[in-house]
Design a protein around this motif. Sequence first.
Motif, mmCIF file in Angstrom:
data_model
loop_
_atom_site.group_PDB
_atom_site.id
_atom_site.type_symbol
_atom_site.label_atom_id
_atom_site.label_comp_id
_atom_site.label_asym_id
_atom_site.label_seq_id
_atom_site.Cartn_x
_atom_site.Cartn_y
_atom_site.Cartn_z
ATOM 1 N N GLN A 192 5.025 1.855 3.394
ATOM 2 C CA GLN A 192 4.948 1.214 4.715
ATOM 3 C C GLN A 192 3.524 0.708 4.997
ATOM 4 O O GLN A 192 3.349 -0.381 5.573
ATOM 5 C CB GLN A 192 5.377 2.211 5.785
ATOM 6 N N ASP A 194 1.348 -0.271 2.711
ATOM 7 C CA ASP A 194 1.108 -1.446 1.874
ATOM 8 C C ASP A 194 1.825 -2.678 2.410
ATOM 9 O O ASP A 194 1.256 -3.779 2.435
ATOM 10 C CB ASP A 194 1.550 -1.167 0.439
ATOM 11 N N SER A 195 3.066 -2.518 2.843
ATOM 12 C CA SER A 195 3.803 -3.679 3.347
ATOM 13 C C SER A 195 3.198 -4.202 4.645
ATOM 14 O O SER A 195 3.175 -5.413 4.886
ATOM 15 C CB SER A 195 5.284 -3.323 3.554
ATOM 16 N N ASP A 198 0.002 -6.039 3.676
ATOM 17 C CA ASP A 198 0.395 -7.306 3.048
ATOM 18 C C ASP A 198 0.768 -8.342 4.104
ATOM 19 O O ASP A 198 0.386 -9.521 4.008
ATOM 20 C CB ASP A 198 1.578 -7.089 2.108
#
Length: 322
Positions: A192, A194-195, A198
Amino acid sequence: MMPVFLRSFALLAAVMLGTGLSEAATERDLEAPGPLGPLSGTYLDAGKTAPVLLLVPGSGPTDRNGNSASGLKPGTLKLLAEGLAGRGISTVRVDKRGMFGSARAVANGNHVTIQDYVTDVQNWISVIRKETGTRCVWLGGHSEGALVVLAASQHSQGVCGLILLSGQGRPMGELIRAQLHANPRAHPVLPQIDSTIDALEAGHRVDPLTLHPGLQALFNADVQGYLIDVMRYDPAALLRAYHGSVLLVQGGKDHQISPTEDLPLLQAADPRATTVYLPSASHFLTDMPDVDSKTMTGAGLPSFGPLDPDLAPHVAEFVLGH
């Protein structure tokens, strides 16, 4: 590779440049124009012909002295200013727009961009030059403040040089990702994290309510605009484009900016830069007894030792030598 001033040189500098707050130094409030109201700062005047260093604080609700509204009180910038005054260097330390003494400058201190801070730095340079008659102003920034002065150096007139205190070498998205990956408590929600990063790097907002409760404050809706903006900046690229005098200051026990990941990127970006490596200094450039020190106050906040004794002598030596 890490060219450094070693501690032994600082002892000589301390003898040559003096120690303590000069009796001749005087302190007073100073203002610069902001969008809706004035920006507020403190001018510590070391004398008529003294060089002047503008000090820009780090991220979040951090005031002109280097203390945070969250309860962290290292006093880094105030202590540094006092140490420099005793060595013949004047300083102006400032509150960021929308916060503390600069609260009236904008309606919401979270709704800002790096370019907004650059504009404020430019205004401070103009005020300082008019107030003191100095030909140019040194720019010093701590942590995220180092990124601000790097951005400001690209187009500002009247800059003597840069002093980057605990400055990041990686873009903010990479830095936040690395910090969270290094935290064992964050491991269950790394996908979560990392997303979300991103998405912000791509310029997209996320709904904080869809995130783990422990991430909602970090990625709250009010700061996502700023995060999207700040993640666009590459400090190493900014440093590479700057062609003036640069001092890099890094603490060996910094748990936020990596001595082995961030500092080498800045050194590679400007091989001519002078590096001061303080082995026992924390991110706030205060001394820590050991790398695993977790000394806490009764309020559950870290306690801070004194400012690293070599910091002010090295900064003074650099400024007075250029």
